[in-house]
Design a protein around this motif. Sequence first.
Motif, PDB file in Angstrom:
ATOM      1  N   GLY A  60       0.780  -1.228   0.000  1.00  0.00           N
ATOM      2  CA  GLY A  60       0.000   0.000   0.000  1.00  0.00           C
ATOM      3  C   GLY A  60       0.811   1.276   0.000  1.00  0.00           C
ATOM      4  N   GLN A  61       2.134   1.176  -0.086  1.00  0.00           N
ATOM      5  CA  GLN A  61       2.933   2.388  -0.172  1.00  0.00           C
ATOM      6  C   GLN A  61       2.855   2.939  -1.594  1.00  0.00           C
ATOM      7  OE1 GLN A  61       6.616   0.768   2.164  1.00  0.00           O
ATOM      8  NE2 GLN A  61       6.506   2.981   2.447  1.00  0.00           N
ATOM      9  N   SER A  62       3.049   4.240  -1.746  1.00  0.00           N
ATOM     10  CA  SER A  62       2.990   4.891  -3.048  1.00  0.00           C
ATOM     11  C   SER A  62       4.361   4.791  -3.714  1.00  0.00           C
ATOM     12  CB  SER A  62       2.582   6.357  -2.885  1.00  0.00           C
ATOM     13  OG  SER A  62       2.644   7.008  -4.127  1.00  0.00           O
ATOM     14  N   ILE A  63       4.479   3.883  -4.693  1.00  0.00           N
ATOM     15  CA  ILE A  63       5.738   3.641  -5.405  1.00  0.00           C
ATOM     16  C   ILE A  63       5.545   4.045  -6.860  1.00  0.00           C
ATOM     17  CG2 ILE A  63       7.473   1.935  -6.057  1.00  0.00           C
ATOM     18  CD1 ILE A  63       7.129   2.263  -2.986  1.00  0.00           C
ATOM     19  N   VAL A  64       6.465   4.864  -7.372  1.00  0.00           N
ATOM     20  CA  VAL A  64       6.429   5.267  -8.773  1.00  0.00           C
ATOM     21  C   VAL A  64       7.807   5.021  -9.374  1.00  0.00           C
ATOM     22  CG1 VAL A  64       6.097   7.174 -10.393  1.00  0.00           C
ATOM     23  CG2 VAL A  64       4.669   7.021  -8.340  1.00  0.00           C
ATOM     24  N   PHE A  65       7.831   4.293 -10.503  1.00  0.00           N
ATOM     25  CA  PHE A  65       9.072   4.062 -11.244  1.00  0.00           C
ATOM     26  C   PHE A  65       9.176   5.092 -12.365  1.00  0.00           C
ATOM     27  CE2 PHE A  65       8.073  -0.180  -9.589  1.00  0.00           C
ATOM     28  CZ  PHE A  65       9.299  -0.547  -9.051  1.00  0.00           C
ATOM     29  N   SER A  66      10.413   5.440 -12.743  1.00  0.00           N
ATOM     30  CA  SER A  66      10.623   6.331 -13.877  1.00  0.00           C
ATOM     31  C   SER A  66      11.915   5.951 -14.585  1.00  0.00           C
ATOM     32  CB  SER A  66      10.665   7.799 -13.425  1.00  0.00           C
ATOM     33  OG  SER A  66      11.718   7.998 -12.521  1.00  0.00           O
ATOM     34  N   THR A  67      12.055   6.429 -15.832  1.00  0.00           N
ATOM     35  CA  THR A  67      13.245   6.161 -16.624  1.00  0.00           C
ATOM     36  C   THR A  67      13.541   7.350 -17.523  1.00  0.00           C
ATOM     37  OG1 THR A  67      14.309   4.622 -18.170  1.00  0.00           O
ATOM     38  CG2 THR A  67      11.954   5.021 -18.492  1.00  0.00           C
ATOM     39  N   ASP A  68      14.784   7.454 -17.947  1.00  0.00           N
ATOM     40  CA  ASP A  68      15.183   8.522 -18.857  1.00  0.00           C
ATOM     41  C   ASP A  68      15.241   8.058 -20.308  1.00  0.00           C
ATOM     42  OD1 ASP A  68      17.352   6.849 -18.472  1.00  0.00           O
ATOM     43  OD2 ASP A  68      18.809   8.446 -18.224  1.00  0.00           O
ATOM     44  N   THR A  75       2.555   0.841 -11.802  1.00  0.00           N
ATOM     45  CA  THR A  75       3.163   0.044 -10.732  1.00  0.00           C
ATOM     46  C   THR A  75       2.136  -0.920 -10.148  1.00  0.00           C
ATOM     47  OG1 THR A  75       4.669   1.843 -10.177  1.00  0.00           O
ATOM     48  CG2 THR A  75       4.327   0.169  -8.485  1.00  0.00           C
ATOM     49  N   THR A  76       2.590  -2.156  -9.915  1.00  0.00           N
ATOM     50  CA  THR A  76       1.767  -3.178  -9.269  1.00  0.00           C
ATOM     51  C   THR A  76       2.289  -3.404  -7.860  1.00  0.00           C
ATOM     52  OG1 THR A  76       1.325  -4.286 -11.366  1.00  0.00           O
ATOM     53  CG2 THR A  76       1.037  -5.600  -9.366  1.00  0.00           C
ATOM     54  N   ASP A  77       1.399  -3.361  -6.876  1.00  0.00           N
ATOM     55  CA  ASP A  77       1.728  -3.694  -5.489  1.00  0.00           C
ATOM     56  C   ASP A  77       1.557  -5.199  -5.360  1.00  0.00           C
ATOM     57  OD1 ASP A  77       1.751  -4.194  -2.754  1.00  0.00           O
ATOM     58  OD2 ASP A  77       0.557  -2.428  -2.262  1.00  0.00           O
ATOM     59  N   ASN A  78       2.654  -5.917  -5.137  1.00  0.00           N
ATOM     60  CA  ASN A  78       2.608  -7.374  -5.073  1.00  0.00           C
ATOM     61  C   ASN A  78       2.117  -7.895  -3.725  1.00  0.00           C
ATOM     62  OD1 ASN A  78       3.613  -7.655  -7.758  1.00  0.00           O
ATOM     63  ND2 ASN A  78       5.633  -7.141  -6.966  1.00  0.00           N
ATOM     64  N   THR A  82       7.028  -5.879  -2.095  1.00  0.00           N
ATOM     65  CA  THR A  82       7.665  -5.641  -3.385  1.00  0.00           C
ATOM     66  C   THR A  82       6.658  -4.987  -4.322  1.00  0.00           C
ATOM     67  OG1 THR A  82       7.109  -7.794  -4.338  1.00  0.00           O
ATOM     68  CG2 THR A  82       9.207  -7.622  -3.132  1.00  0.00           C
ATOM     69  N   TYR A  83       7.197  -4.237  -5.265  1.00  0.00           N
ATOM     70  CA  TYR A  83       6.386  -3.530  -6.251  1.00  0.00           C
ATOM     71  C   TYR A  83       7.041  -3.740  -7.596  1.00  0.00           C
ATOM     72  CZ  TYR A  83       4.555  -1.359  -2.045  1.00  0.00           C
ATOM     73  OH  TYR A  83       3.984  -1.155  -0.818  1.00  0.00           O
ATOM     74  N   SER A  84       6.251  -3.819  -8.658  1.00  0.00           N
ATOM     75  CA  SER A  84       6.827  -4.063  -9.979  1.00  0.00           C
ATOM     76  C   SER A  84       6.070  -3.298 -11.049  1.00  0.00           C
ATOM     77  CB  SER A  84       6.830  -5.561 -10.293  1.00  0.00           C
ATOM     78  OG  SER A  84       5.508  -6.075 -10.254  1.00  0.00           O
ATOM     79  N   ALA A  85       6.726  -3.167 -12.198  1.00  0.00           N
ATOM     80  CA  ALA A  85       6.140  -2.523 -13.370  1.00  0.00           C
ATOM     81  C   ALA A  85       6.850  -3.077 -14.600  1.00  0.00           C
ATOM     82  CB  ALA A  85       6.302  -1.001 -13.293  1.00  0.00           C
ATOM     83  N   THR A  95      21.819   3.833 -22.527  1.00  0.00           N
ATOM     84  CA  THR A  95      21.669   3.277 -21.190  1.00  0.00           C
ATOM     85  C   THR A  95      20.461   3.908 -20.530  1.00  0.00           C
ATOM     86  OG1 THR A  95      24.058   2.976 -21.019  1.00  0.00           O
ATOM     87  CG2 THR A  95      22.817   2.953 -18.968  1.00  0.00           C
ATOM     88  N   ALA A  96      19.516   3.079 -20.140  1.00  0.00           N
ATOM     89  CA  ALA A  96      18.313   3.559 -19.450  1.00  0.00           C
ATOM     90  C   ALA A  96      18.531   3.440 -17.949  1.00  0.00           C
ATOM     91  CB  ALA A  96      17.098   2.743 -19.860  1.00  0.00           C
ATOM     92  N   THR A  97      18.334   4.531 -17.243  1.00  0.00           N
ATOM     93  CA  THR A  97      18.416   4.531 -15.783  1.00  0.00           C
ATOM     94  C   THR A  97      17.004   4.385 -15.230  1.00  0.00           C
ATOM     95  OG1 THR A  97      20.355   5.963 -15.845  1.00  0.00           O
ATOM     96  CG2 THR A  97      19.151   5.835 -13.755  1.00  0.00           C
ATOM     97  N   ILE A  98      16.807   3.383 -14.380  1.00  0.00           N
ATOM     98  CA  ILE A  98      15.511   3.129 -13.757  1.00  0.00           C
ATOM     99  C   ILE A  98      15.593   3.613 -12.317  1.00  0.00           C
ATOM    100  CG2 ILE A  98      13.760   1.399 -13.200  1.00  0.00           C
ATOM    101  CD1 ILE A  98      14.467   1.659 -16.241  1.00  0.00           C
ATOM    102  N   SER A  99      14.699   4.506 -11.953  1.00  0.00           N
ATOM    103  CA  SER A  99      14.663   5.011 -10.583  1.00  0.00           C
ATOM    104  C   SER A  99      13.255   4.840 -10.030  1.00  0.00           C
ATOM    105  CB  SER A  99      15.109   6.473 -10.537  1.00  0.00           C
ATOM    106  OG  SER A  99      14.320   7.247 -11.406  1.00  0.00           O
ATOM    107  N   ALA A 100      13.115   5.055  -8.733  1.00  0.00           N
ATOM    108  CA  ALA A 100      11.812   4.904  -8.080  1.00  0.00           C
ATOM    109  C   ALA A 100      11.680   5.929  -6.968  1.00  0.00           C
ATOM    110  CB  ALA A 100      11.662   3.493  -7.512  1.00  0.00           C
TER     111      ALA A 100
END
Length: 176
Positions: A60-68, A75-78, A82-85, A95-100
Amino acid sequence: DYHKAIFTHIQNSGPDKLPATTAFSSVSVDNARLAADGSETTTVSLRGVDFLANNTIISGQSIVFSTDLGTIGATTDNGDGTYSATYTSATTLGTATISATIAGASVDDIAIISLVPGAPAGTRSSMTVNDGSLLANGNTATQVTVNLADSAGNRISNGGDTVTLSSNLGSIGPVT
């Protein structure tokens, strides 16, 4: 004597029920090397870790992924800390940087995905000849150069692919 103490209570807290923190949580990817074709995908994940450095099971935490470079879906709350997208590659090499973020605060950890050329595509590859007009004497030759590119037009420069050339007039020597 009497001493005053102040306690902070986290709802439903316990040794395994503390929220994830930005300092200890980790960001990862299932596949760190994808074709830059705009369609290859991989799963990006955040493993929530609390301030005691324990994996958390809080959901239930607010997790947002982003990339350049590329795109990331919702985002899916598992339900297990854990959280995934789903990450989809760009058509640009790089090179893609993945941040959250957790509740809007940046997670210290990042993940990296290398976007490389995909499989050669004949429709995007090209061929040039040094001399397009040859004397028909059986001895005159020219060099043919094939530039391979993937479906997104990214040049494939590392070699090793099999290329077969043919001609309806004259003969073609070995491909090197």
